[in-house]
Design a protein around this motif. Structure first.
Motif, PDB file in Angstrom:
ATOM      1  N   LYS A  65      63.998   4.430 -21.067  1.00 47.45           N
ATOM      2  CA  LYS A  65      64.624   4.467 -19.747  1.00 47.45           C
ATOM      3  C   LYS A  65      63.586   4.878 -18.710  1.00 47.45           C
ATOM      4  O   LYS A  65      63.004   5.958 -18.802  1.00 47.45           O
ATOM      5  N   ILE A  66      63.362   4.024 -17.730  1.00 52.03           N
ATOM      6  CA  ILE A  66      62.275   4.291 -16.787  1.00 52.03           C
ATOM      7  C   ILE A  66      62.721   4.331 -15.323  1.00 52.03           C
ATOM      8  O   ILE A  66      61.931   4.694 -14.452  1.00 52.03           O
ATOM      9  N   GLY A  67      63.960   3.988 -15.032  1.00 53.09           N
ATOM     10  CA  GLY A  67      64.379   4.006 -13.633  1.00 53.09           C
ATOM     11  C   GLY A  67      65.745   3.384 -13.447  1.00 53.09           C
ATOM     12  O   GLY A  67      66.492   3.177 -14.409  1.00 53.09           O
ATOM     13  N   PHE A  68      66.068   3.075 -12.202  1.00 55.91           N
ATOM     14  CA  PHE A  68      67.360   2.461 -11.913  1.00 55.91           C
ATOM     15  C   PHE A  68      67.237   1.541 -10.702  1.00 55.91           C
ATOM     16  O   PHE A  68      66.305   1.637  -9.906  1.00 55.91           O
ATOM     17  N   VAL A  69      68.191   0.627 -10.595  1.00 54.93           N
ATOM     18  CA  VAL A  69      68.358  -0.186  -9.400  1.00 54.93           C
ATOM     19  C   VAL A  69      69.790  -0.012  -8.928  1.00 54.93           C
ATOM     20  O   VAL A  69      70.687   0.290  -9.725  1.00 54.93           O
ATOM     21  N   SER A  70      70.006  -0.193  -7.645  1.00 55.69           N
ATOM     22  CA  SER A  70      71.346  -0.012  -7.086  1.00 55.69           C
ATOM     23  C   SER A  70      71.652  -1.119  -6.094  1.00 55.69           C
ATOM     24  O   SER A  70      70.744  -1.707  -5.496  1.00 55.69           O
ATOM     25  N   TRP A  71      72.932  -1.418  -5.942  1.00 53.80           N
ATOM     26  CA  TRP A  71      73.365  -2.385  -4.945  1.00 53.80           C
ATOM     27  C   TRP A  71      74.683  -1.897  -4.341  1.00 53.80           C
ATOM     28  O   TRP A  71      75.609  -1.509  -5.032  1.00 53.80           O
ATOM     29  N   GLN A  72      74.739  -1.911  -3.035  1.00 54.00           N
ATOM     30  CA  GLN A  72      75.874  -1.350  -2.305  1.00 54.00           C
ATOM     31  C   GLN A  72      76.510  -2.424  -1.429  1.00 54.00           C
ATOM     32  O   GLN A  72      75.842  -3.011  -0.574  1.00 54.00           O
ATOM     33  N   PRO A  73      77.796  -2.727  -1.653  1.00 52.90           N
ATOM     34  CA  PRO A  73      78.468  -3.716  -0.796  1.00 52.90           C
ATOM     35  C   PRO A  73      78.459  -3.266   0.664  1.00 52.90           C
ATOM     36  O   PRO A  73      78.649  -2.088   0.964  1.00 52.90           O
ATOM     37  N   GLN A  74      78.229  -4.218   1.538  1.00 55.78           N
ATOM     38  CA  GLN A  74      78.206  -3.922   2.963  1.00 55.78           C
ATOM     39  C   GLN A  74      79.517  -4.346   3.631  1.00 55.78           C
ATOM     40  O   GLN A  74      80.500  -4.654   2.952  1.00 55.78           O
ATOM     41  N   LYS A  75      79.547  -4.390   4.920  1.00 52.61           N
ATOM     42  CA  LYS A  75      80.781  -4.606   5.677  1.00 52.61           C
ATOM     43  C   LYS A  75      81.460  -5.919   5.314  1.00 52.61           C
ATOM     44  O   LYS A  75      82.682  -5.982   5.166  1.00 52.61           O
ATOM     45  N   TYR A  76      80.670  -6.984   5.171  1.00 48.45           N
ATOM     46  CA  TYR A  76      81.252  -8.288   4.913  1.00 48.45           C
ATOM     47  C   TYR A  76      81.043  -8.710   3.460  1.00 48.45           C
ATOM     48  O   TYR A  76      80.005  -8.423   2.861  1.00 48.45           O
ATOM     49  N   GLU A  77      82.018  -9.394   2.919  1.00 50.27           N
ATOM     50  CA  GLU A  77      81.966  -9.858   1.542  1.00 50.27           C
ATOM     51  C   GLU A  77      80.706 -10.689   1.307  1.00 50.27           C
ATOM     52  O   GLU A  77      80.375 -11.582   2.069  1.00 50.27           O
ATOM     53  N   GLY A  78      80.003 -10.370   0.225  1.00 52.02           N
ATOM     54  CA  GLY A  78      78.808 -11.130  -0.115  1.00 52.02           C
ATOM     55  C   GLY A  78      77.521 -10.552   0.423  1.00 52.02           C
ATOM     56  O   GLY A  78      76.454 -11.135   0.211  1.00 52.02           O
ATOM     57  N   SER A  79      77.581  -9.417   1.108  1.00 53.95           N
ATOM     58  CA  SER A  79      76.381  -8.757   1.619  1.00 53.95           C
ATOM     59  C   SER A  79      76.155  -7.451   0.862  1.00 53.95           C
ATOM     60  O   SER A  79      77.093  -6.668   0.672  1.00 53.95           O
ATOM     61  N   TYR A  80      74.909  -7.211   0.451  1.00 58.31           N
ATOM     62  CA  TYR A  80      74.588  -6.046  -0.360  1.00 58.31           C
ATOM     63  C   TYR A  80      73.305  -5.390   0.129  1.00 58.31           C
ATOM     64  O   TYR A  80      72.386  -6.072   0.604  1.00 58.31           O
ATOM     65  N   LEU A  81      73.254  -4.064  -0.005  1.00 58.51           N
ATOM     66  CA  LEU A  81      72.048  -3.293   0.264  1.00 58.51           C
ATOM     67  C   LEU A  81      71.436  -2.915  -1.073  1.00 58.51           C
ATOM     68  O   LEU A  81      72.096  -2.306  -1.917  1.00 58.51           O
ATOM     69  N   LEU A  82      70.167  -3.259  -1.266  1.00 60.76           N
ATOM     70  CA  LEU A  82      69.506  -3.075  -2.553  1.00 60.76           C
ATOM     71  C   LEU A  82      68.578  -1.868  -2.519  1.00 60.76           C
ATOM     72  O   LEU A  82      67.921  -1.617  -1.517  1.00 60.76           O
ATOM     73  N   GLY A  83      68.542  -1.127  -3.630  1.00 65.22           N
ATOM     74  CA  GLY A  83      67.653   0.023  -3.732  1.00 65.22           C
ATOM     75  C   GLY A  83      67.251   0.256  -5.178  1.00 65.22           C
ATOM     76  O   GLY A  83      67.650  -0.490  -6.075  1.00 65.22           O
ATOM     77  N   GLY A  84      66.463   1.315  -5.400  1.00 64.77           N
ATOM     78  CA  GLY A  84      66.073   1.643  -6.766  1.00 64.77           C
ATOM     79  C   GLY A  84      64.743   2.358  -6.826  1.00 64.77           C
ATOM     80  O   GLY A  84      64.062   2.532  -5.804  1.00 64.77           O
ATOM     81  N   VAL A  85      64.368   2.759  -8.042  1.00 64.71           N
ATOM     82  CA  VAL A  85      63.110   3.480  -8.217  1.00 64.71           C
ATOM     83  C   VAL A  85      62.726   3.468  -9.695  1.00 64.71           C
ATOM     84  O   VAL A  85      63.598   3.376 -10.572  1.00 64.71           O
TER      85      VAL A  85
END
Length: 216
Positions: A65-85
């Motif tokens: 296990k070396i890290g993670f990625v994340s995705w967060q739904p935004q205001k409108y369907e089909g839009s995502y904010l991507l993150g991770g480390v």
């Protein structure tokens, strides 16, 4: 999901302890969150479970296990904010984080019908900004004094990539869950069946009904 260097899987119960290690004040947390906060394992667990951000654990092919990625739904369907480390600094600049991000973009565009994937990265984060520039995302703007780190404010860059832009590069086409050849074969067999059914059943029934109406 599996790439050349890493694979992704859903979070498991024992992963929360690792998360709490990665978010304590350190260079890793500065790059991952743009902040330095202390958080217990239970606080991290509750934050993840009750928030609207989804996470996947990043592992090597040897299951480290070396890290993670994340995705967060935004205001409108089909839009995502991507993150991770990537949690271990010794593994930075090895391509692990970049591939994990690309795997999640594949997932969002190819399986979740995403329209837009967005990024917010501090201008103190050299690696993430270079990743964005290399992958030719569209720079949308600058958020002034967005992060506070090391006793001063830092701007953040807002960028995104749309679905049609992502698929302009044929290398971004992920492997299908069901092979295209199999899908095509299914369609051909169905069309052949429907064509035979029409000729043998539907069409004769229509003709018969039409003749009955003429007699009446």
């Amino acid at each position: 999901m599996k790439g050349n260097f890493v694979k992704l899987r859903p979070l498991e119960e024992e992963d929360y302890a690792l998360f709490s290690q990665w978010v304590v004040p350190s260079k890793t947390s500065a790059l991952a969150r743009g902040s330095q906060d202390f958080a217990t394992t239970e606080e991290v667990k509750q934050d993840i479970k009750h928030g609207n951000t989804r996470y996947a654990m990043v592992l090597t092919h040897e299951d480290k296990k070396i890290g993670f990625v994340s995705w967060q739904p935004q205001k409108y369907e089909g839009s995502y904010l991507l993150g991770g480390v990537i949690g271990d600094p010794d593994l930075w600049d090895s391509g692990y984080g970049a591939e994990a991000s690309i795997l999640i973009m594949d997932y969002l565009f190819h399986f979740k019908n995403a329209h837009k994937v967005q990024f917010i990265n501090g201008l103190h984060n050299l690696r993430s900004v270079r990743f964005l520039l290399k992958n030719k995302v569209v720079i949308e703007g600058i958020l002034r004094d967005y992060f506070f780190l090391d006793g001063e404010y830092h701007d953040a860059i807002v960028s995104s990539i749309l679905r049609d832009e992502y698929y302009q590069d044929e290398q971004n086409m992920p492997e299908d869950s069901i092979p295209r050849e199999e899908k095509q074969k299914i369609r051909e067999e169905l069309y052949e069946y429907m064509n035979g059914y029409w000729l043998k059943n539907t069409f004769p029934d229509l003709v018969t009904k039409g003749e009955l109406h003429e007699v009446e």
